[in-house]
Motif scaffolding. Structure first.
Motif, mmCIF file in Angstrom:
data_model
loop_
_atom_site.group_PDB
_atom_site.id
_atom_site.type_symbol
_atom_site.label_atom_id
_atom_site.label_comp_id
_atom_site.label_asym_id
_atom_site.label_seq_id
_atom_site.Cartn_x
_atom_site.Cartn_y
_atom_site.Cartn_z
ATOM 1 N N SER A 6 11.756 -1.702 0.735
ATOM 2 C CA SER A 6 11.012 -2.964 0.749
ATOM 3 C C SER A 6 10.120 -3.039 -0.487
ATOM 4 O O SER A 6 9.526 -2.042 -0.910
ATOM 5 C CB SER A 6 10.169 -3.077 2.018
ATOM 6 O OG SER A 6 9.253 -2.001 2.124
ATOM 7 N N VAL A 7 10.052 -4.225 -1.068
ATOM 8 C CA VAL A 7 9.307 -4.430 -2.312
ATOM 9 C C VAL A 7 8.331 -5.585 -2.148
ATOM 10 O O VAL A 7 8.692 -6.656 -1.645
ATOM 11 C CB VAL A 7 10.256 -4.742 -3.493
ATOM 12 C CG1 VAL A 7 9.461 -5.047 -4.763
ATOM 13 C CG2 VAL A 7 11.206 -3.577 -3.731
ATOM 14 N N ALA A 8 7.094 -5.359 -2.558
ATOM 15 C CA ALA A 8 6.079 -6.408 -2.573
ATOM 16 C C ALA A 8 5.573 -6.582 -3.993
ATOM 17 O O ALA A 8 5.586 -5.636 -4.787
ATOM 18 C CB ALA A 8 4.918 -6.064 -1.637
ATOM 19 N N VAL A 9 5.144 -7.791 -4.302
ATOM 20 C CA VAL A 9 4.549 -8.079 -5.608
ATOM 21 C C VAL A 9 3.125 -8.572 -5.404
ATOM 22 O O VAL A 9 2.889 -9.467 -4.587
ATOM 23 C CB VAL A 9 5.359 -9.137 -6.379
ATOM 24 C CG1 VAL A 9 4.564 -9.669 -7.571
ATOM 25 C CG2 VAL A 9 6.666 -8.544 -6.877
ATOM 26 N N VAL A 10 2.176 -7.955 -6.105
ATOM 27 C CA VAL A 10 0.790 -8.423 -6.111
ATOM 28 C C VAL A 10 0.636 -9.326 -7.321
ATOM 29 O O VAL A 10 0.859 -8.897 -8.456
ATOM 30 C CB VAL A 10 -0.194 -7.241 -6.170
ATOM 31 C CG1 VAL A 10 -1.627 -7.755 -6.319
ATOM 32 C CG2 VAL A 10 -0.066 -6.380 -4.926
ATOM 33 N N LEU A 117 -4.414 -3.719 -0.624
ATOM 34 C CA LEU A 117 -4.814 -3.615 0.783
ATOM 35 C C LEU A 117 -3.810 -4.332 1.678
ATOM 36 O O LEU A 117 -3.467 -3.837 2.766
ATOM 37 C CB LEU A 117 -6.215 -4.202 0.972
ATOM 38 C CG LEU A 117 -7.376 -3.386 0.394
ATOM 39 C CD1 LEU A 117 -8.676 -4.183 0.440
ATOM 40 C CD2 LEU A 117 -7.550 -2.066 1.159
ATOM 41 N N ALA A 118 -3.329 -5.488 1.231
ATOM 42 C CA ALA A 118 -2.325 -6.219 2.003
ATOM 43 C C ALA A 118 -1.018 -5.445 2.065
ATOM 44 O O ALA A 118 -0.357 -5.384 3.114
ATOM 45 C CB ALA A 118 -2.103 -7.601 1.394
ATOM 46 N N ALA A 119 -0.626 -4.828 0.957
ATOM 47 C CA ALA A 119 0.610 -4.046 0.926
ATOM 48 C C ALA A 119 0.505 -2.828 1.843
ATOM 49 O O ALA A 119 1.470 -2.456 2.522
ATOM 50 C CB ALA A 119 0.916 -3.614 -0.505
ATOM 51 N N LEU A 120 -0.670 -2.204 1.874
ATOM 52 C CA LEU A 120 -0.886 -1.075 2.781
ATOM 53 C C LEU A 120 -0.754 -1.514 4.235
ATOM 54 O O LEU A 120 -0.147 -0.829 5.061
ATOM 55 C CB LEU A 120 -2.271 -0.462 2.543
ATOM 56 C CG LEU A 120 -2.423 0.507 1.376
ATOM 57 C CD1 LEU A 120 -3.886 0.883 1.188
ATOM 58 C CD2 LEU A 120 -1.588 1.760 1.611
ATOM 59 N N ALA A 121 -1.334 -2.672 4.556
ATOM 60 C CA ALA A 121 -1.250 -3.188 5.926
ATOM 61 C C ALA A 121 0.189 -3.478 6.314
ATOM 62 O O ALA A 121 0.568 -3.353 7.481
ATOM 63 C CB ALA A 121 -2.100 -4.448 6.058
ATOM 64 N N ASP A 122 1.014 -3.847 5.341
ATOM 65 C CA ASP A 122 2.402 -4.199 5.614
ATOM 66 C C ASP A 122 3.333 -2.995 5.558
ATOM 67 O O ASP A 122 4.484 -3.088 5.934
ATOM 68 C CB ASP A 122 2.860 -5.252 4.597
ATOM 69 C CG ASP A 122 4.136 -5.951 5.028
ATOM 70 O OD1 ASP A 122 4.357 -6.081 6.239
ATOM 71 O OD2 ASP A 122 4.909 -6.368 4.149
ATOM 72 N N GLU A 210 -1.158 5.095 -0.332
ATOM 73 C CA GLU A 210 -1.898 5.661 0.797
ATOM 74 C C GLU A 210 -2.772 6.832 0.366
ATOM 75 O O GLU A 210 -3.821 7.078 0.961
ATOM 76 C CB GLU A 210 -0.921 6.116 1.878
ATOM 77 C CG GLU A 210 -0.222 4.974 2.615
ATOM 78 C CD GLU A 210 0.771 5.466 3.649
ATOM 79 O OE1 GLU A 210 0.924 6.709 3.772
ATOM 80 O OE2 GLU A 210 1.394 4.631 4.326
ATOM 81 N N ALA A 211 -2.353 7.559 -0.656
ATOM 82 C CA ALA A 211 -3.084 8.765 -1.075
ATOM 83 C C ALA A 211 -4.389 8.431 -1.788
ATOM 84 O O ALA A 211 -5.397 9.125 -1.605
ATOM 85 C CB ALA A 211 -2.204 9.625 -1.973
ATOM 86 N N ILE A 212 -4.373 7.388 -2.612
ATOM 87 C CA ILE A 212 -5.582 7.045 -3.368
ATOM 88 C C ILE A 212 -6.544 6.243 -2.488
ATOM 89 O O ILE A 212 -6.156 5.679 -1.485
ATOM 90 C CB ILE A 212 -5.242 6.239 -4.641
ATOM 91 C CG1 ILE A 212 -4.606 4.896 -4.264
ATOM 92 C CG2 ILE A 212 -4.339 7.032 -5.560
ATOM 93 C CD1 ILE A 212 -4.397 3.974 -5.435
ATOM 94 N N ASP A 213 -7.785 6.210 -2.892
ATOM 95 C CA ASP A 213 -8.806 5.455 -2.156
ATOM 96 C C ASP A 213 -8.833 4.024 -2.688
ATOM 97 O O ASP A 213 -9.587 3.703 -3.609
ATOM 98 C CB ASP A 213 -10.172 6.123 -2.336
ATOM 99 C CG ASP A 213 -11.249 5.494 -1.464
ATOM 100 O OD1 ASP A 213 -10.927 4.567 -0.689
ATOM 101 O OD2 ASP A 213 -12.412 5.925 -1.568
ATOM 102 N N VAL A 214 -7.985 3.160 -2.108
ATOM 103 C CA VAL A 214 -7.837 1.800 -2.616
ATOM 104 C C VAL A 214 -9.151 1.029 -2.584
ATOM 105 O O VAL A 214 -9.488 0.290 -3.512
ATOM 106 C CB VAL A 214 -6.755 1.037 -1.825
ATOM 107 C CG1 VAL A 214 -6.710 -0.435 -2.236
ATOM 108 C CG2 VAL A 214 -5.392 1.678 -2.049
#
Length: 355
Positions: A6-10, A117-122, A210-214
């Motif tokens: 799955s791919v998301a674009v910010v 943050l949105a990509a992490l939630a998804d 997920e590893a970094i502190d977004v």
């Protein structure tokens, strides 16, 4: 989906009316989600995002609709307590586009943070950052995604500096500033082979995100540089992908007289944080001590020069002091060079170049 991932674009946008709509409409069909973030624009950017989202939703893109509604459902679970909800208003998806509007202007890095943050939630497998000004060639996106999909890298970024036409098109002050920040970023991040750290055309894996502190990412234009430091501390592999720049009618909003000193200060803080966290707290490596001793000796020699200039001493004493100060400075320089060599070796396995 791209090769089963799955791919998301910010897509951060601030006063990009006349550009952002085209970027949305031209987004490749394998992109599942487009987080279009309006950073409290003062023109018609928000309306253009909504209009382009509706046009994109009406296009035939079966692959991009496979996960419709997931983002809105997951974000709704957190309600008003989530970091994302606190900084932005998230509208229901329009096709694959998730329109997000900041409650206040947060800058380029702040918009990227909101999208992450949105990509992490998804739970997205790979997240790409694309500027809304049309300067990024969307046909090059697979070259950023391939190292991540193939498991060779956790983060991929574009590199424009190898193209002579890009360097020659830069104003001299901007080119010098870019060169300075590139060198400082190498020192701060530990990625010594990585070039063009200001390039915002990037892709990051879900695991790295997920590893970094977004939530603590830098929110000014130096967010790319800041992210590299955090990736190095977590041992993430970085791919430097050669790609040309796209030139149009857009104008940069970066004030370089403010940008360079501000980001340089941030990089100094990040460098010290990386030494402490990676080479003293999480593990021990003598390069941290070499850096500290070298910097201490060099600073002491500079301080001694100042004392000598203002002190009334005999010529012979001045000559003796000058020799001692020179030895002190050269010793500090030697320690710093040893530290850099160690640093290069420590991160060499974390870097790769894609031509």
């Amino acid at each position: 989906m791209y090769r089963g991932k799955s791919v998301a674009v910010v897509l951060p946008a601030y006063n990009e009316e006349g550009f952002v709509g085209d970027v949305i409409r031209e987004m490749p069909g394998y992109v599942d989600r487009i987080y279009a973030i309006d950073d409290r624009s003062t023109d018609g950017t928000w309306e253009e995002i909504l209009e382009a989202a509706r046009a994109d939703a009406n296009a035939e893109r079966p692959a991009s609709r496979s996960r419709e509604g997931e983002v809105a459902d997951r974000l709704a679970v957190d309600g008003g307590t989530s970091a994302l909800a606190a900084r932005a208003a998230v509208r229901d998806p329009i096709g694959r586009v998730v329109p997000i509007q900041h409650r206040e202007n947060r800058g380029a890095g702040g918009a990227i943070k909101t999208g992450y943050l949105a990509a992490l939630a998804d739970g997205t497998d790979a997240t790409v950052t694309v500027d809304a000004d049309g300067q990024m060639d969307l046909s090059q996106m697979p070259r950023l995604l391939d190292p991540i999909v193939e498991g060779e890298a956790d983060y991929a970024k574009g590199n424009r500096l190898c193209f002579r036409e890009y360097r020659s098109a830069m104003p001299r002050f901007r080119f010098v500033g870019n060169a300075i920040l590139t060198f400082l970023t190498k020192i701060a991040s530990g990625y010594w082979k990585t070039m063009d750290p200001q390039n915002g055309y990037t892709a990051i894996s879900g695991e790295a995100l997920e590893a970094i502190d977004v939530e603590n990412l830098y929110e000014y234009y130096g967010y790319c540089n800041d992210l590299l430091v955090k990736l190095n501390v977590h041992g993430m592999r970085v791919a430097d992908v050669t790609m040309p720049a796209v030139y149009g009618e857009e104008e940069s909003s970066i004030a370089y007289s403010e940008y360079i000193p501000k980001v340089s200060t941030m990089l100094l803080r990040n460098f010290l944080w990386r030494l402490k966290t990676k080479h003293l707290v999480l593990d021990f490596h003598p390069l941290a001590l070499f850096y500290l001793v070298g910097a201490g000796l060099a600073a002491t020699s500079v301080f001694a020069v100042g004392l000598t200039l203002f002190a009334a001493v005999a010529p012979i004493e001045t000559a003796v002091q000058g020799s001692s100060i020179l030895l002190l400075f050269l010793g500090g320089l030697a320690f710093l060079l040893f530290a850099m060599v160690f640093d290069m070796g420590e991160s060499e396995h974390l870097e790769m170049q894609v031509q």
